[in-house]
Design an enzyme around this catalytic site. Sequence first.
Site, PDB file in Angstrom:
ATOM      1  N   PHE A  32       0.882  -1.192  -0.143  1.00 22.13           N
ATOM      2  CA  PHE A  32      -0.137   0.140   0.006  1.00 22.13           C
ATOM      3  C   PHE A  32       0.833   1.306  -0.072  1.00 22.13           C
ATOM      4  O   PHE A  32       0.812   2.040  -0.884  1.00 22.13           O
ATOM      5  CB  PHE A  32      -0.985  -0.082   1.165  1.00 22.13           C
ATOM      6  CG  PHE A  32      -1.583   1.300   1.648  1.00 22.13           C
ATOM      7  CD1 PHE A  32      -2.104   2.082   0.921  1.00 22.13           C
ATOM      8  CD2 PHE A  32      -1.438   1.833   3.230  1.00 22.13           C
ATOM      9  CE1 PHE A  32      -2.983   3.273   1.137  1.00 22.13           C
ATOM     10  CE2 PHE A  32      -2.090   2.889   3.641  1.00 22.13           C
ATOM     11  CZ  PHE A  32      -2.723   3.602   2.500  1.00 22.13           C
ATOM     12  N   VAL A  51      13.556 -10.052   1.396  1.00 22.80           N
ATOM     13  CA  VAL A  51      14.802  -9.241   2.013  1.00 22.80           C
ATOM     14  C   VAL A  51      15.199 -10.075   3.232  1.00 22.80           C
ATOM     15  O   VAL A  51      16.148  -9.747   3.630  1.00 22.80           O
ATOM     16  CB  VAL A  51      14.339  -7.704   2.203  1.00 22.80           C
ATOM     17  CG1 VAL A  51      14.110  -7.137   0.949  1.00 22.80           C
ATOM     18  CG2 VAL A  51      13.253  -7.617   3.229  1.00 22.80           C
ATOM     19  N   GLY A  96      22.568  -3.274   5.327  1.00 25.26           N
ATOM     20  CA  GLY A  96      23.801  -3.695   4.853  1.00 25.26           C
ATOM     21  C   GLY A  96      24.018  -3.155   3.243  1.00 25.26           C
ATOM     22  O   GLY A  96      25.002  -2.723   3.156  1.00 25.26           O
ATOM     23  N   SER A 116       7.134  -5.258   5.188  1.00 20.90           N
ATOM     24  CA  SER A 116       6.651  -5.774   6.606  1.00 20.90           C
ATOM     25  C   SER A 116       5.167  -5.930   6.418  1.00 20.90           C
ATOM     26  O   SER A 116       4.350  -4.928   6.111  1.00 20.90           O
ATOM     27  CB  SER A 116       6.944  -4.786   7.804  1.00 20.90           C
ATOM     28  OG  SER A 116       6.490  -5.399   9.084  1.00 20.90           O
ATOM     29  N   TYR A 167       4.832  -7.490  16.178  1.00 20.22           N
ATOM     30  CA  TYR A 167       5.083  -6.318  15.180  1.00 20.22           C
ATOM     31  C   TYR A 167       5.759  -5.095  15.762  1.00 20.22           C
ATOM     32  O   TYR A 167       6.695  -4.453  15.428  1.00 20.22           O
ATOM     33  CB  TYR A 167       3.778  -5.919  14.468  1.00 20.22           C
ATOM     34  CG  TYR A 167       3.725  -4.476  13.716  1.00 20.22           C
ATOM     35  CD1 TYR A 167       4.130  -4.669  12.585  1.00 20.22           C
ATOM     36  CD2 TYR A 167       3.071  -3.583  14.262  1.00 20.22           C
ATOM     37  CE1 TYR A 167       4.283  -3.646  11.579  1.00 20.22           C
ATOM     38  CE2 TYR A 167       3.095  -2.294  13.271  1.00 20.22           C
ATOM     39  CZ  TYR A 167       3.615  -2.556  11.884  1.00 20.22           C
ATOM     40  OH  TYR A 167       3.689  -1.313  11.285  1.00 20.22           O
ATOM     41  N   LYS A 207       9.626  -3.679  15.110  1.00 20.72           N
ATOM     42  CA  LYS A 207      10.029  -2.299  14.886  1.00 20.72           C
ATOM     43  C   LYS A 207      10.909  -1.751  15.669  1.00 20.72           C
ATOM     44  O   LYS A 207      11.736  -0.745  15.341  1.00 20.72           O
ATOM     45  CB  LYS A 207       8.645  -1.506  14.560  1.00 20.72           C
ATOM     46  CG  LYS A 207       7.720  -1.994  13.392  1.00 20.72           C
ATOM     47  CD  LYS A 207       8.529  -1.656  12.115  1.00 20.72           C
ATOM     48  CE  LYS A 207       7.629  -2.081  10.903  1.00 20.72           C
ATOM     49  NZ  LYS A 207       8.166  -1.558   9.645  1.00 20.72           N
ATOM     50  N   ALA A 226      11.117   2.572   7.812  1.00 24.73           N
ATOM     51  CA  ALA A 226       9.363   2.818   7.894  1.00 24.73           C
ATOM     52  C   ALA A 226       9.186   2.183   9.179  1.00 24.73           C
ATOM     53  O   ALA A 226       8.927   0.826   9.359  1.00 24.73           O
ATOM     54  CB  ALA A 226       8.706   2.119   6.909  1.00 24.73           C
ATOM     55  N   TYR A 239      23.605   0.882  13.135  1.00 23.14           N
ATOM     56  CA  TYR A 239      24.504   0.992  11.800  1.00 23.14           C
ATOM     57  C   TYR A 239      25.001   2.487  11.791  1.00 23.14           C
ATOM     58  O   TYR A 239      25.928   2.732  11.378  1.00 23.14           O
ATOM     59  CB  TYR A 239      23.429   0.580  10.816  1.00 23.14           C
ATOM     60  CG  TYR A 239      23.735  -0.624  10.195  1.00 23.14           C
ATOM     61  CD1 TYR A 239      23.561  -1.903  11.185  1.00 23.14           C
ATOM     62  CD2 TYR A 239      24.481  -0.981   9.111  1.00 23.14           C
ATOM     63  CE1 TYR A 239      24.178  -3.051  10.862  1.00 23.14           C
ATOM     64  CE2 TYR A 239      24.757  -2.317   8.853  1.00 23.14           C
ATOM     65  CZ  TYR A 239      24.449  -3.343   9.632  1.00 23.14           C
ATOM     66  OH  TYR A 239      24.950  -4.677   9.057  1.00 23.14           O
TER      67      TYR A 239
HETATM   68  P1  NAD Z   1       1.680  -3.704   3.230  1.00 20.60           P
HETATM   69  O1  NAD Z   1       1.471  -4.944   3.663  1.00 20.60           O
HETATM   70  O2  NAD Z   1       0.732  -3.004   2.118  1.00 20.60           O
HETATM   71  O3  NAD Z   1       3.122  -3.434   2.397  1.00 20.60           O
HETATM   72  C1  NAD Z   1       3.964  -4.021   2.978  1.00 20.60           C
HETATM   73  C2  NAD Z   1       4.888  -4.854   1.824  1.00 20.60           C
HETATM   74  O4  NAD Z   1       5.941  -5.553   2.247  1.00 20.60           O
HETATM   75  C3  NAD Z   1       4.105  -5.865   1.061  1.00 20.60           C
HETATM   76  O5  NAD Z   1       4.216  -5.299  -0.481  1.00 20.60           O
HETATM   77  C4  NAD Z   1       4.635  -7.254   1.275  1.00 20.60           C
HETATM   78  O6  NAD Z   1       4.461  -8.062   0.090  1.00 20.60           O
HETATM   79  C5  NAD Z   1       6.251  -6.763   1.316  1.00 20.60           C
HETATM   80  N1  NAD Z   1       7.142  -7.817   2.238  1.00 20.60           N
HETATM   81  C6  NAD Z   1       6.661  -8.255   3.409  1.00 20.60           C
HETATM   82  N2  NAD Z   1       7.887  -9.183   3.947  1.00 20.60           N
HETATM   83  C7  NAD Z   1       8.729  -9.007   3.084  1.00 20.60           C
HETATM   84  C8  NAD Z   1       9.893  -9.514   2.714  1.00 20.60           C
HETATM   85  N3  NAD Z   1      10.382 -10.373   3.635  1.00 20.60           N
HETATM   86  N4  NAD Z   1      10.733  -9.198   1.702  1.00 20.60           N
HETATM   87  C9  NAD Z   1      10.096  -8.205   0.690  1.00 20.60           C
HETATM   88  N5  NAD Z   1       8.936  -7.649   0.795  1.00 20.60           N
HETATM   89  C10 NAD Z   1       8.163  -8.115   1.883  1.00 20.60           C
HETATM   90  O7  NAD Z   1       1.695  -2.465   4.354  1.00 20.60           O
HETATM   91  P2  NAD Z   1       1.736  -0.853   4.299  1.00 20.60           P
HETATM   92  O8  NAD Z   1       0.727  -0.449   4.945  1.00 20.60           O
HETATM   93  O9  NAD Z   1       1.881  -0.395   2.868  1.00 20.60           O
HETATM   94  O10 NAD Z   1       3.044  -0.566   5.287  1.00 20.60           O
HETATM   95  C11 NAD Z   1       4.431  -0.454   4.691  1.00 20.60           C
HETATM   96  C12 NAD Z   1       5.350  -0.202   5.804  1.00 20.60           C
HETATM   97  O11 NAD Z   1       4.972   1.050   6.746  1.00 20.60           O
HETATM   98  C13 NAD Z   1       5.561  -1.398   6.863  1.00 20.60           C
HETATM   99  O12 NAD Z   1       6.951  -1.373   7.514  1.00 20.60           O
HETATM  100  C14 NAD Z   1       4.614  -0.910   7.918  1.00 20.60           C
HETATM  101  O13 NAD Z   1       5.090  -1.341   9.304  1.00 20.60           O
HETATM  102  C15 NAD Z   1       4.821   0.684   8.149  1.00 20.60           C
HETATM  103  N6  NAD Z   1       3.722   1.314   8.620  1.00 20.60           N
HETATM  104  C16 NAD Z   1       2.593   1.503   7.819  1.00 20.60           C
HETATM  105  C17 NAD Z   1       1.303   2.097   8.424  1.00 20.60           C
HETATM  106  C18 NAD Z   1      -0.084   2.277   7.955  1.00 20.60           C
HETATM  107  O14 NAD Z   1      -0.880   2.747   8.579  1.00 20.60           O
HETATM  108  N7  NAD Z   1      -0.186   1.711   6.761  1.00 20.60           N
HETATM  109  C19 NAD Z   1       1.518   2.736   9.854  1.00 20.60           C
HETATM  110  C20 NAD Z   1       2.695   2.356  10.532  1.00 20.60           C
HETATM  111  C21 NAD Z   1       3.827   2.064   9.753  1.00 20.60           C
END
Ligand code: NAD
Length: 314
Positions: free
Chosen positions: A11, A57, A102, A75, A145, A149, A114, A159
Amino acid sequence: MRTVVTGGAGFLGSHLCERLLADGHEVLALDNFLTGTPHNVAHLMENDAFRLVKADVTDYVHVPGPVDQVMHFASPASPIDYLQLPIETLKVGSTGTLHALGLAKEKGARFLLASTSETYGDPQVHPQPETYWGHVNPVGPRGVYDEAKRYAEALTMAYHRTHGVDTAIVRIFNTHGPRMRPNDGRAIPAFTSQALTGKPITVAGDGSQTRSIIYVDDLIEGILRLLRSDLTGPVNIGNPHETSVLHLAETIKRLTGSNSEIVFIDRPVDDPSIRQPDITVAKRDLGWEPKVQFEEGLARTIGWFGEHSDLVVV
Ligand code: NAD
């Protein structure tokens, strides 16, 4: 500028890739499609400056050629996802972050993590400034979770301090907008899908718990300002407009013109009671504050769900 975005098919990652390309960057998105999908970036595939590579990753991160920026967004992020994928969530926050750092170290790139308002847990300080250390239950179901984080933040700072990597941490508050999954368990997509299909709108507890929601365009602007600054952070990016979950449900019901009834269901374990960002740092050091008003943002997200009714599953 060549930027690597992990989680680029998710997203937020998809909005980030879109905006980076519009700003003239070359973008390489790495994603294993665990909770994201190539459909989210299908509209970018024609652009020669964009590449999407399927990669986990947590296995390794190898990118040939120069890289100027690494943005680590991979994530699971919604409660339903990380409760179903606890080990994957911990692995991507730990080993995945190690590999992304890295890459930044190897390439001399700026690294942006993030992180999340969930690092504050069920907060005992309100609103939450970056200096607050949080109130997290490490052994509760949400701990996978929150603690992943918190570990990712600690690793990023290690790092920075040990290897001199140019790093930044953004603490993202609840964000909404196009390309959220209707059944990802987050309140806005759930309420919107329920309202649009006339199903009961399911509010957790009595709905008095609060959230502060930010529209995705505002969030991306704040993140890019942090990326282009020399701040290390953490920096909160969120909208301080605080609302109860019940008021959110009522507003979505009104904006969709729905006849759905609002019903009350059990509250999840360790669900935070209050949540509101203190954005003093972002205002002062990045000259940033959100612009999209509460109802205007909701109307845009609802509009997108309305146009993508094929996605509406409850
Ligand atoms: P999302 O689930 O839509 O996107 C996360 C993406 O990471 C997905 O496309 C998933 O396939 C990919 N992914 C997961 N594990 C992976 C791996 N091991 N290797 C490669 N890709 C991997 O979630 P989002 O809402 O877009 O969140 C994105 C980031 O922002 C996350 O790190 C989340 O913790 C952080 N975040 C989001 C929000 C929110 O309101 N959406 C709030 C706080 C933090």
